[in-house]
Design a protein around this motif. Sequence first.
Motif, PDB file in Angstrom:
ATOM      1  N   GLY A  34     -83.337 -41.165 127.960  1.00  0.00           N
ATOM      2  CA  GLY A  34     -83.185 -39.724 128.091  1.00  0.00           C
ATOM      3  C   GLY A  34     -83.100 -39.325 129.544  1.00  0.00           C
ATOM      4  O   GLY A  34     -82.463 -39.992 130.362  1.00  0.00           O
ATOM      5  N   GLY A  92     -83.019 -46.296 125.176  1.00  0.00           N
ATOM      6  CA  GLY A  92     -82.622 -44.944 125.549  1.00  0.00           C
ATOM      7  C   GLY A  92     -83.737 -44.296 126.344  1.00  0.00           C
ATOM      8  O   GLY A  92     -84.868 -44.221 125.873  1.00  0.00           O
ATOM      9  N   ALA A 111     -79.991 -42.875 123.671  1.00  0.00           N
ATOM     10  CA  ALA A 111     -80.117 -44.042 122.790  1.00  0.00           C
ATOM     11  C   ALA A 111     -78.816 -44.270 122.015  1.00  0.00           C
ATOM     12  O   ALA A 111     -78.360 -45.418 121.882  1.00  0.00           O
ATOM     13  CB  ALA A 111     -81.279 -43.848 121.824  1.00  0.00           C
ATOM     14  N   ALA A 112     -78.206 -43.196 121.524  1.00  0.00           N
ATOM     15  CA  ALA A 112     -76.951 -43.328 120.769  1.00  0.00           C
ATOM     16  C   ALA A 112     -75.843 -43.894 121.646  1.00  0.00           C
ATOM     17  O   ALA A 112     -75.035 -44.709 121.193  1.00  0.00           O
ATOM     18  CB  ALA A 112     -76.542 -41.969 120.199  1.00  0.00           C
ATOM     19  N   PHE A 145     -77.059 -34.029 118.564  1.00  0.00           N
ATOM     20  CA  PHE A 145     -78.297 -34.695 118.972  1.00  0.00           C
ATOM     21  C   PHE A 145     -79.357 -33.648 119.260  1.00  0.00           C
ATOM     22  O   PHE A 145     -79.088 -32.615 119.870  1.00  0.00           O
ATOM     23  CB  PHE A 145     -78.062 -35.570 120.209  1.00  0.00           C
ATOM     24  CG  PHE A 145     -76.988 -36.597 119.998  1.00  0.00           C
ATOM     25  CD1 PHE A 145     -77.251 -37.780 119.329  1.00  0.00           C
ATOM     26  CD2 PHE A 145     -75.689 -36.363 120.441  1.00  0.00           C
ATOM     27  CE1 PHE A 145     -76.264 -38.713 119.107  1.00  0.00           C
ATOM     28  CE2 PHE A 145     -74.691 -37.298 120.228  1.00  0.00           C
ATOM     29  CZ  PHE A 145     -74.973 -38.465 119.559  1.00  0.00           C
ATOM     30  N   ARG A 146     -80.575 -33.927 118.841  1.00  0.00           N
ATOM     31  CA  ARG A 146     -81.656 -32.967 119.030  1.00  0.00           C
ATOM     32  C   ARG A 146     -82.252 -33.022 120.436  1.00  0.00           C
ATOM     33  O   ARG A 146     -82.924 -32.090 120.865  1.00  0.00           O
ATOM     34  CB  ARG A 146     -82.756 -33.206 118.002  1.00  0.00           C
ATOM     35  CG  ARG A 146     -82.329 -32.863 116.585  1.00  0.00           C
ATOM     36  CD  ARG A 146     -83.482 -32.954 115.628  1.00  0.00           C
ATOM     37  NE  ARG A 146     -84.047 -34.301 115.626  1.00  0.00           N
ATOM     38  CZ  ARG A 146     -85.196 -34.632 115.060  1.00  0.00           C
ATOM     39  NH1 ARG A 146     -85.909 -33.718 114.456  1.00  0.00           N
ATOM     40  NH2 ARG A 146     -85.620 -35.868 115.082  1.00  0.00           N
ATOM     41  N   SER A 147     -82.026 -34.150 121.140  1.00  0.00           N
ATOM     42  CA  SER A 147     -82.627 -34.289 122.469  1.00  0.00           C
ATOM     43  C   SER A 147     -81.788 -35.238 123.317  1.00  0.00           C
ATOM     44  O   SER A 147     -80.952 -35.992 122.805  1.00  0.00           O
ATOM     45  CB  SER A 147     -84.058 -34.831 122.360  1.00  0.00           C
ATOM     46  OG  SER A 147     -84.020 -36.179 121.903  1.00  0.00           O
ATOM     47  N   ASN A 148     -82.042 -35.195 124.610  1.00  0.00           N
ATOM     48  CA  ASN A 148     -81.396 -36.138 125.526  1.00  0.00           C
ATOM     49  C   ASN A 148     -81.789 -37.573 125.195  1.00  0.00           C
ATOM     50  O   ASN A 148     -81.008 -38.505 125.413  1.00  0.00           O
ATOM     51  CB  ASN A 148     -81.764 -35.808 126.968  1.00  0.00           C
ATOM     52  CG  ASN A 148     -80.960 -34.648 127.513  1.00  0.00           C
ATOM     53  OD1 ASN A 148     -79.758 -34.566 127.290  1.00  0.00           O
ATOM     54  ND2 ASN A 148     -81.618 -33.744 128.216  1.00  0.00           N
ATOM     55  N   TRP A 149     -82.992 -37.730 124.705  1.00  0.00           N
ATOM     56  CA  TRP A 149     -83.456 -39.061 124.328  1.00  0.00           C
ATOM     57  C   TRP A 149     -82.554 -39.642 123.242  1.00  0.00           C
ATOM     58  O   TRP A 149     -82.121 -40.788 123.324  1.00  0.00           O
ATOM     59  CB  TRP A 149     -84.885 -38.971 123.825  1.00  0.00           C
ATOM     60  CG  TRP A 149     -85.778 -40.058 124.338  1.00  0.00           C
ATOM     61  CD1 TRP A 149     -85.404 -41.283 124.812  1.00  0.00           C
ATOM     62  CD2 TRP A 149     -87.197 -40.010 124.455  1.00  0.00           C
ATOM     63  NE1 TRP A 149     -86.495 -42.002 125.195  1.00  0.00           N
ATOM     64  CE2 TRP A 149     -87.618 -41.240 124.996  1.00  0.00           C
ATOM     65  CE3 TRP A 149     -88.146 -39.051 124.138  1.00  0.00           C
ATOM     66  CZ2 TRP A 149     -88.955 -41.539 125.224  1.00  0.00           C
ATOM     67  CZ3 TRP A 149     -89.491 -39.352 124.374  1.00  0.00           C
ATOM     68  CH2 TRP A 149     -89.881 -40.581 124.918  1.00  0.00           C
ATOM     69  N   GLU A 150     -82.288 -38.849 122.221  1.00  0.00           N
ATOM     70  CA  GLU A 150     -81.426 -39.322 121.136  1.00  0.00           C
ATOM     71  C   GLU A 150     -80.014 -39.598 121.629  1.00  0.00           C
ATOM     72  O   GLU A 150     -79.386 -40.590 121.235  1.00  0.00           O
ATOM     73  CB  GLU A 150     -81.405 -38.298 120.006  1.00  0.00           C
ATOM     74  CG  GLU A 150     -82.723 -38.212 119.256  1.00  0.00           C
ATOM     75  CD  GLU A 150     -82.667 -37.224 118.106  1.00  0.00           C
ATOM     76  OE1 GLU A 150     -81.552 -36.780 117.751  1.00  0.00           O
ATOM     77  OE2 GLU A 150     -83.732 -36.903 117.563  1.00  0.00           O
ATOM     78  N   LEU A 151     -79.496 -38.722 122.512  1.00  0.00           N
ATOM     79  CA  LEU A 151     -78.145 -38.926 123.056  1.00  0.00           C
ATOM     80  C   LEU A 151     -78.078 -40.218 123.868  1.00  0.00           C
ATOM     81  O   LEU A 151     -77.153 -41.020 123.705  1.00  0.00           O
ATOM     82  CB  LEU A 151     -77.744 -37.732 123.918  1.00  0.00           C
ATOM     83  CG  LEU A 151     -76.406 -37.859 124.663  1.00  0.00           C
ATOM     84  CD1 LEU A 151     -75.246 -38.058 123.694  1.00  0.00           C
ATOM     85  CD2 LEU A 151     -76.175 -36.622 125.550  1.00  0.00           C
TER      86      LEU A 151
END
Length: 200
Positions: free
Chosen positions: A178, A176, A152-153, A144-150
């Motif tokens: 983040g 998400g 949301a995933a 994941f490129r960011s906490n936001w993506e993590l």
Amino acid sequence: RAATLDDQVAALRTELARLNGLLGTDQQRLAEQGQQITDLNRQLSAALANRVEELTRYRSEFFGRLRTVFEGRPGIRIEGDRFILESEILFAVGSAEIGIGGLDQLDRVAETLRELIAQIPPELNWVLQIEGHTDRRPVAGRAFRSNWELSAARAISVMRFLVDRGIPTDRIAVAGFGEFQPIDRSDTEPGFARNRRIEL
């Protein structure tokens, strides 16, 4: 000329009497319509009050049942209308794949939700929102490129699990956040752990 004026005054009086009659009829019609509007407003208010009472009852039952499922379990907190699951009981560090322990926890949630959904009338509009949150430290690894993506995933993983267990897709929302909605702003391990969470 006087006779002509008398005729005109008489005609005006007749017209005035006719207009007064029409005005009286219109005023009566307006009064009746006003009463109908008042009655409709009263009926609408009663219907809305009944719907609010019905929604409150189902909401109360929903939280009561989930509270029974979650209460006393480590890693799960109940705050107001939110059930907060610490990320560690669902996911490994930096992962959005639900672990074995998390599957057991979410299985109980799905079972309870299915029982409750069967009792809720279909015309009642409700949504279960699944929110992913992380701490503010950069994500580890390259998945994941960011906490936001993590975040949301992770929320999407929980959503997919519940949908696979029979929860209707139109009754679930996913978000998400983040690291941007922390509940603990301290720079400590316990603070970071509190911020890494899934909220229902």
